[in-house]
Each structure stands twice: as structure tokens, then as C-alpha cells.
Design a protein around this motif. Structure first.
Motif, PDB file in Angstrom:
ATOM      1  N   HIS A  18       0.879  -1.176   0.000  1.00 26.27           N
ATOM      2  CA  HIS A  18       0.000   0.000   0.000  1.00 26.27           C
ATOM      3  C   HIS A  18       0.913   1.222   0.000  1.00 26.27           C
ATOM      4  O   HIS A  18       1.628   1.481   0.969  1.00 26.27           O
ATOM      5  CB  HIS A  18      -0.908   0.015   1.219  1.00 26.27           C
ATOM      6  CG  HIS A  18      -1.767   1.253   1.272  1.00 26.27           C
ATOM      7  ND1 HIS A  18      -2.853   1.436   0.436  1.00 26.27           N
ATOM      8  CD2 HIS A  18      -1.684   2.370   2.044  1.00 26.27           C
ATOM      9  CE1 HIS A  18      -3.412   2.608   0.696  1.00 26.27           C
ATOM     10  NE2 HIS A  18      -2.716   3.189   1.660  1.00 26.27           N
ATOM     11  N   VAL A  19       0.906   1.949  -1.099  1.00 26.69           N
ATOM     12  CA  VAL A  19       1.812   3.072  -1.291  1.00 26.69           C
ATOM     13  C   VAL A  19       1.136   4.375  -0.870  1.00 26.69           C
ATOM     14  O   VAL A  19      -0.026   4.627  -1.229  1.00 26.69           O
ATOM     15  CB  VAL A  19       2.262   3.154  -2.768  1.00 26.69           C
ATOM     16  CG1 VAL A  19       3.040   4.443  -3.033  1.00 26.69           C
ATOM     17  CG2 VAL A  19       3.120   1.941  -3.125  1.00 26.69           C
ATOM     18  N   ASP A  25       2.408   7.983  -1.548  1.00 23.92           N
ATOM     19  CA  ASP A  25       3.393   8.832  -2.215  1.00 23.92           C
ATOM     20  C   ASP A  25       2.645  10.046  -2.745  1.00 23.92           C
ATOM     21  O   ASP A  25       2.338  10.133  -3.932  1.00 23.92           O
ATOM     22  CB  ASP A  25       4.078   8.048  -3.344  1.00 23.92           C
ATOM     23  CG  ASP A  25       4.929   8.927  -4.253  1.00 23.92           C
ATOM     24  OD1 ASP A  25       5.435   9.955  -3.760  1.00 23.92           O
ATOM     25  OD2 ASP A  25       5.066   8.592  -5.444  1.00 23.92           O
ATOM     26  N   GLY A  69       1.989  11.272  -6.633  1.00 20.36           N
ATOM     27  CA  GLY A  69       0.641  10.993  -7.094  1.00 20.36           C
ATOM     28  C   GLY A  69       0.239   9.542  -7.038  1.00 20.36           C
ATOM     29  O   GLY A  69      -0.641   9.104  -7.792  1.00 20.36           O
ATOM     30  N   HIS A  70       0.851   8.779  -6.120  1.00 23.57           N
ATOM     31  CA  HIS A  70       0.522   7.360  -5.999  1.00 23.57           C
ATOM     32  C   HIS A  70       0.046   7.078  -4.579  1.00 23.57           C
ATOM     33  O   HIS A  70       0.840   7.117  -3.637  1.00 23.57           O
ATOM     34  CB  HIS A  70       1.746   6.481  -6.292  1.00 23.57           C
ATOM     35  CG  HIS A  70       2.398   6.777  -7.606  1.00 23.57           C
ATOM     36  ND1 HIS A  70       3.604   7.449  -7.696  1.00 23.57           N
ATOM     37  CD2 HIS A  70       2.008   6.502  -8.877  1.00 23.57           C
ATOM     38  CE1 HIS A  70       3.931   7.568  -8.970  1.00 23.57           C
ATOM     39  NE2 HIS A  70       2.988   7.014  -9.708  1.00 23.57           N
ATOM     40  N   ARG A  82      -2.792   0.637  -3.847  1.00 22.97           N
ATOM     41  CA  ARG A  82      -2.031  -0.593  -4.061  1.00 22.97           C
ATOM     42  C   ARG A  82      -1.195  -0.457  -5.331  1.00 22.97           C
ATOM     43  O   ARG A  82      -1.715  -0.335  -6.432  1.00 22.97           O
ATOM     44  CB  ARG A  82      -2.994  -1.788  -4.177  1.00 22.97           C
ATOM     45  CG  ARG A  82      -2.319  -3.161  -4.100  1.00 22.97           C
ATOM     46  CD  ARG A  82      -1.859  -3.599  -5.458  1.00 22.97           C
ATOM     47  NE  ARG A  82      -1.261  -4.923  -5.450  1.00 22.97           N
ATOM     48  CZ  ARG A  82      -0.282  -5.272  -6.253  1.00 22.97           C
ATOM     49  NH1 ARG A  82       0.252  -4.410  -7.108  1.00 22.97           N
ATOM     50  NH2 ARG A  82       0.184  -6.506  -6.214  1.00 22.97           N
ATOM     51  N   TYR A  83       0.141  -0.442  -5.158  1.00 23.64           N
ATOM     52  CA  TYR A  83       1.052  -0.284  -6.291  1.00 23.64           C
ATOM     53  C   TYR A  83       2.273  -1.193  -6.118  1.00 23.64           C
ATOM     54  O   TYR A  83       2.680  -1.504  -4.984  1.00 23.64           O
ATOM     55  CB  TYR A  83       1.560   1.158  -6.399  1.00 23.64           C
ATOM     56  CG  TYR A  83       0.558   2.150  -6.936  1.00 23.64           C
ATOM     57  CD1 TYR A  83       0.427   2.359  -8.305  1.00 23.64           C
ATOM     58  CD2 TYR A  83      -0.234   2.887  -6.071  1.00 23.64           C
ATOM     59  CE1 TYR A  83      -0.484   3.277  -8.803  1.00 23.64           C
ATOM     60  CE2 TYR A  83      -1.142   3.809  -6.555  1.00 23.64           C
ATOM     61  CZ  TYR A  83      -1.260   4.007  -7.920  1.00 23.64           C
ATOM     62  OH  TYR A  83      -2.170   4.924  -8.407  1.00 23.64           O
ATOM     63  N   VAL A 116       6.393  -1.165  -7.057  1.00 25.67           N
ATOM     64  CA  VAL A 116       7.435  -0.164  -7.310  1.00 25.67           C
ATOM     65  C   VAL A 116       8.654  -0.886  -7.856  1.00 25.67           C
ATOM     66  O   VAL A 116       9.182  -1.805  -7.204  1.00 25.67           O
ATOM     67  CB  VAL A 116       7.809   0.601  -6.023  1.00 25.67           C
ATOM     68  CG1 VAL A 116       8.887   1.638  -6.314  1.00 25.67           C
ATOM     69  CG2 VAL A 116       6.572   1.265  -5.404  1.00 25.67           C
ATOM     70  N   VAL A 155       6.064   2.702 -11.410  1.00 24.32           N
ATOM     71  CA  VAL A 155       5.096   2.540 -10.327  1.00 24.32           C
ATOM     72  C   VAL A 155       3.758   2.252 -11.003  1.00 24.32           C
ATOM     73  O   VAL A 155       3.253   3.077 -11.758  1.00 24.32           O
ATOM     74  CB  VAL A 155       4.995   3.791  -9.434  1.00 24.32           C
ATOM     75  CG1 VAL A 155       4.011   3.554  -8.306  1.00 24.32           C
ATOM     76  CG2 VAL A 155       6.358   4.176  -8.880  1.00 24.32           C
ATOM     77  N   ALA A 156       3.206   1.075 -10.741  1.00 28.00           N
ATOM     78  CA  ALA A 156       1.974   0.675 -11.415  1.00 28.00           C
ATOM     79  C   ALA A 156       1.229  -0.313 -10.532  1.00 28.00           C
ATOM     80  O   ALA A 156       1.826  -0.952  -9.657  1.00 28.00           O
ATOM     81  CB  ALA A 156       2.288   0.041 -12.772  1.00 28.00           C
ATOM     82  N   PRO A 157      -0.090  -0.440 -10.750  1.00 24.39           N
ATOM     83  CA  PRO A 157      -0.861  -1.375  -9.914  1.00 24.39           C
ATOM     84  C   PRO A 157      -0.327  -2.797  -9.970  1.00 24.39           C
ATOM     85  O   PRO A 157      -0.306  -3.485  -8.953  1.00 24.39           O
ATOM     86  CB  PRO A 157      -2.272  -1.270 -10.486  1.00 24.39           C
ATOM     87  CG  PRO A 157      -2.338   0.105 -11.069  1.00 24.39           C
ATOM     88  CD  PRO A 157      -0.973   0.364 -11.615  1.00 24.39           C
ATOM     89  N   THR A 169       9.685  11.648  -3.144  1.00 21.61           N
ATOM     90  CA  THR A 169       8.616  11.080  -3.954  1.00 21.61           C
ATOM     91  C   THR A 169       9.084   9.746  -4.530  1.00 21.61           C
ATOM     92  O   THR A 169      10.272   9.404  -4.466  1.00 21.61           O
ATOM     93  CB  THR A 169       8.226  11.993  -5.136  1.00 21.61           C
ATOM     94  OG1 THR A 169       9.217  11.883  -6.181  1.00 21.61           O
ATOM     95  CG2 THR A 169       8.118  13.445  -4.703  1.00 21.61           C
TER      96      THR A 169
END
Length: 423
Positions: free
Chosen positions: A12-13, A15, A19-20, A23-24, A26, A36-38, A319
Motif C-alpha cells: 500500500h503506497v 506517495d 501521485g501514488h 495498491r502499487y 514499485v 510505479v503501477a498497480p 517522492t
């Protein structure tokens, strides 16, 4: 084919600066945040770390610390605290002035964490406990400007401690000189307040938008939520917690929050006297803002993107933006009541505790490091000394045992001739 060095998967990010939030995954490559993406393919990285159920944040940015032990009264080594707290950027708040900046530069080069610095307007810096500006000649504008010009990648602001012990009969004149340096160098000023005079009512009207008042919720200085504080806040002066050994009171913070004066940044003022309590570390200080009612995402922003932006730190520090340094903190979130205390013994209860489980600088985990013992001039209670003794004993017992048993070892260099028969 693996294209990333590291993938932190399933966390769970939080940031806010990048802008995150949510759930991502890294991904890290070459010491920088690469993606950085789901959901990112596990096969895209040489190393995958499952952080499901953990909180992942940018490496924390502590806006007010004191490093450089051995050369200053207040300084500590940052690395031993960093590896278990998630703080990857330690802003040294005035340990060195113009006469000591070269030595601080050399010390910073030996640390694993990032250490930008606020240049003390007193050329003496913090070699002593206080009094560095009682001789106004030490607040040398030309020397400070030269120091800032020689170290533009190190010096990110100017620090002025303004209280009766530090300035003596000179009032706010050291701050006026700090502002003169800051205007010429294009830097912000951080002003410390404590027991006055001078007090916040003298200091705040001088500060410009973007300048920083540290110890904003002090129970020693007369900060509070009065008209002078409100006017400065509306004008764009930044309020920084700067907890320290005597710079934070719950009742003052609660009055400020009720008046809409939310601190912009949360920092520890971690030093040789506060690290053993009441501060301990930045996650514990963040828990105190949670206890006062601030939302978790706002508290994380106040310890990452906001302090980085206040000092215009380069490259996306604070960030997880793509291309930013891969400074990352991972926490277990223990959702249970957590008692926290201010500098005056007032206790509140935080709704959860953040326990750091990994700290990465430039994509590499910080290794464990043992802290140095407290210097002899630091006042400690009998309970604090006993706790340090217990910790030392526990470490000795742990490290004094074989790491694993005989059955858990492998033969590293096999024999090339028959083993002897056992009779």
C-alpha cells in the motif's frame, strides 16, 4: 528478460508527491525509480520482494536533525537510526557555520544517507550547547555567503537559533543577518524559537513566504495560535514541528490544529539528547501527529514531499516519481493503540504504530548499524541508562551465539580424499 533490479510488489503506497496512493508495485533500476503501477510482471525484475500488507513510502525526509558527532555538542551518526526508521534524507539544521562547513562536508561523504545542510548564521555552528550568536561578529554575512557559494549542492538553507541563551543582548539581529544571506543566495531560512526574549512575536514578522519556523508547537516558546502565528501562516511561512528535547507540546499543537494551523512539516530535531527520548525517531514523532488527529496520508506527506519541496531538494527526493532516487521505506502497520509522549510528559494515544521493516537508499537496503554510545554530557535518567544496558546485553547475547546449528551448514570446500571411518 529482467529489466529491473528490484520489484517491491503488493504494498500500500502513500506517495503524495508522486501521485501514488493505493495498491502499487514499485520497480527500481540503476538506483532510480523505474516504474510505479498497480501490477508489474514479477519476471521483469532480478529480485522481487513481496510487501503485501505493508506500507510503502518514499524514503522519509527529516527536515530538522543534527549530525556530525565528535565536532558538535548535539550531533549523532545518522546511519544507525536510518536503517530502522526509514529516514533516507537527514537535513542537518545548523551543525556547521562558515568555519565548520568544510568539515561537515567531509563527514557527510562518509554517511550512507543523504544529508543536505542548513548553514548556521553563526560561523561557530553548534560546537557548544548554546550561545553561538552572543558575539555578533560570529554572524558574519560575507563568510556565510562564501560558504554557501562553495557548497551549493550541500547548503540548501540558512539556520538561525533565536532565543535568549543563543543571542544574548542581540535580539533578532542574527536572524536579520541570516535573512540577508538567504536573500543574496536565494535560500530559505529556518528560525528556531525557544525561551525568549526574543520570541515568536519578534521572529515571525521578519520571516518571508517559504521561510520555516521550527518548534512551531513549542511549550517553551510562546507560539500557540495567536494573531502573529495566524498572520505568518496566511503569508506563507511554513510551520515545522521540530520536536527535540523541549520543542513540542501536545496542548499547543492541539490549539493550532483547532485553529486550522496544520503543521506543514513534521521533523524530529533528533540529536544526542533527544534520541533516547522523548523523540526516539521520526516514525514515533509522526505517530504523535496521528494522536493529535492528523490523517495518515497528510502525516506521510509532511515527512516526505513537503519538506523536500520546502528546501527545493533536487531530483524528486521525497517522492516515488519515475526517475527519482529509489529511496524507499517499508513499514509494518500495527493497528493497535500506541502511547506517545511530548517533551513535557503529556501522553496521548496514536491509532497505529509504523514499524520499519526495510529502508532503501538508491535501491539498495541499508545494512544494520550499531549506534554510538551517548556522549558523557548527555543527561540520562536511571531508567534510560538501564534500558541502554539491557539493549547492549541483548545484542551481545544475540551476536555471541553461532548464527545457525551444525545441521544448517553446508560443506563449502568438499574433501578430495576419503573421509576417515568412525570406529
Amino acid at each position: 528478460m529482467a529489466i529491473h533490479d528490484l520489484l517491491l510488489a503488493g504494498g500500500h503506497v502513500i506517495d503524495v508527491g508522486g501521485g501514488h496512493v493505493g495498491r502499487y508495485d514499485v520497480a527500481v533500476r540503476g538506483g532510480l525509480v523505474a516504474a510505479v503501477a498497480p501490477r508489474l510482471p514479477a519476471g521483469s525484475a532480478r529480485e522481487v520482494v513481496d510487501v503485501t500488507g505493508r506500507l510503502v513510502t518514499p524514503g522519509l525526509v527529516d527536515l530538522h536533525t543534527h549530525v556530525h558527532p565528535g565536532a558538535t555538542y548535539w550531533g549523532i551518526h545518522p546511519d544507525p537510526v536510518a536503517w530502522h526508521s526509514g529516514v533516507t534524507t537527514w537535513v542537518d539544521a545548523g551543525s556547521a557555520g562558515a568555519w565548520g562547513i568544510d568539515a561537515l562536508r567531509a563527514a557527510v561523504g562518509s554517511y550512507r544517507v543523504r544529508v543536505p545542510a542548513l548553514l548556521n548564521i553563526s560561523a561557530l555552528g553548534l560546537t557548544g550547547r548554546t550561545g553561538e550568536s552572543t558575539d555578533l561578529a560570529h554572524a558574519d554575512v560575507d563568510a556565510a555567503l562564501d560558504a554557501a557559494a562553495r557548497h551549493p549542492d550541500l547548503v540548501v538553507g540558512v539556520k538561525a537559533r533565536i532565543d535568549r541563551e543563543t543571542v544574548g543582548a542581540h535580539g533578532v539581529r542574527p536572524l536579520e543577518r541570516a535573512l540577508e544571506v538567504a536573500r543574496a543566495a536565494g535560500l530559505p531560512v529556518m528560525a528556531h524559537v525557544a525561551a525568549g526574549p526574543p520570541g515568536p512575536a519578534d521572529v515571525l514578522p521578519l520571516l518571508r513566504p517559504g521561510d520555516i519556523l521550527t518548534h512551531c508547537a513549542s511549550g517553551v516558546a510562546a507560539t500557540g495560535a495567536g494573531p502573529v502565528v495566524r498572520e505568518a501562516y496566511a503569508r506563507g511561512v511554513l510551520l515545522d514541528v521540530g520536536h527535540g528535547a523541549g520543542g513540542f507540546a501536545f496542548d499547543v499543537l492541539e490549539r493550532q490544529l483547532a485553529a486550522g494551523l496544520v503543521p506543514h512539516t513534521v521533523s524530529t530535531d533528533l540529536h544526542a539528547r533527544s534520541r533516547y527520548g522523548p523523540v526516539f525517531d521520526l516514525p514515533t514523532t509522526m505517530a504523535k501527529l496521528r494522536a493529535a488527529g492528523m490523517p495518515l496520508a497528510d502525516v506521510v506527506a509532511a515527512a516526505t514531499a513537503t519538506p523536500a519541496a520546502a528546501l527545493r531538494l533536487p531530483g524528486g527526493v521525497g517522492t516515488l516519481a519515475v526517475g527519482a532516487p529509489a529511496d524507499i521505506a517499508v513499514f509494518a502497520v500495527r493497528e493497535e493503540p500506541f502511547a506517545v509522549v511530548d517533551a513535557h510528559g503529556q501522553v496521548r494515544e496514536a491509532p497505529e504504530r509504523l514499524v520499519n521493516t526495510a529502508t532503501y537508499v538508491a535501491g539498495r537496503p541499508l545494512p544494520p548499524a550499531l549506534p554510538e554510545p551517548p556522549p558523557p554530557w548527555v543527561p540520562l535518567t536511571a531508567a534510560q541508562r538501564a534500558a541502554l544496558d539491557r539493549r547492549d546485553g541483548a545484542l551481545r547475547a544475540l551476536l555471541g551465539q553461532p548464527l545457525v546449528g551444525p545441521e544448517e551448514l553446508a560443506e563449502q570446500f568438499p574433501r578430495t580424499f576419503p573421509r576417515p571411518e568412525r570406529g
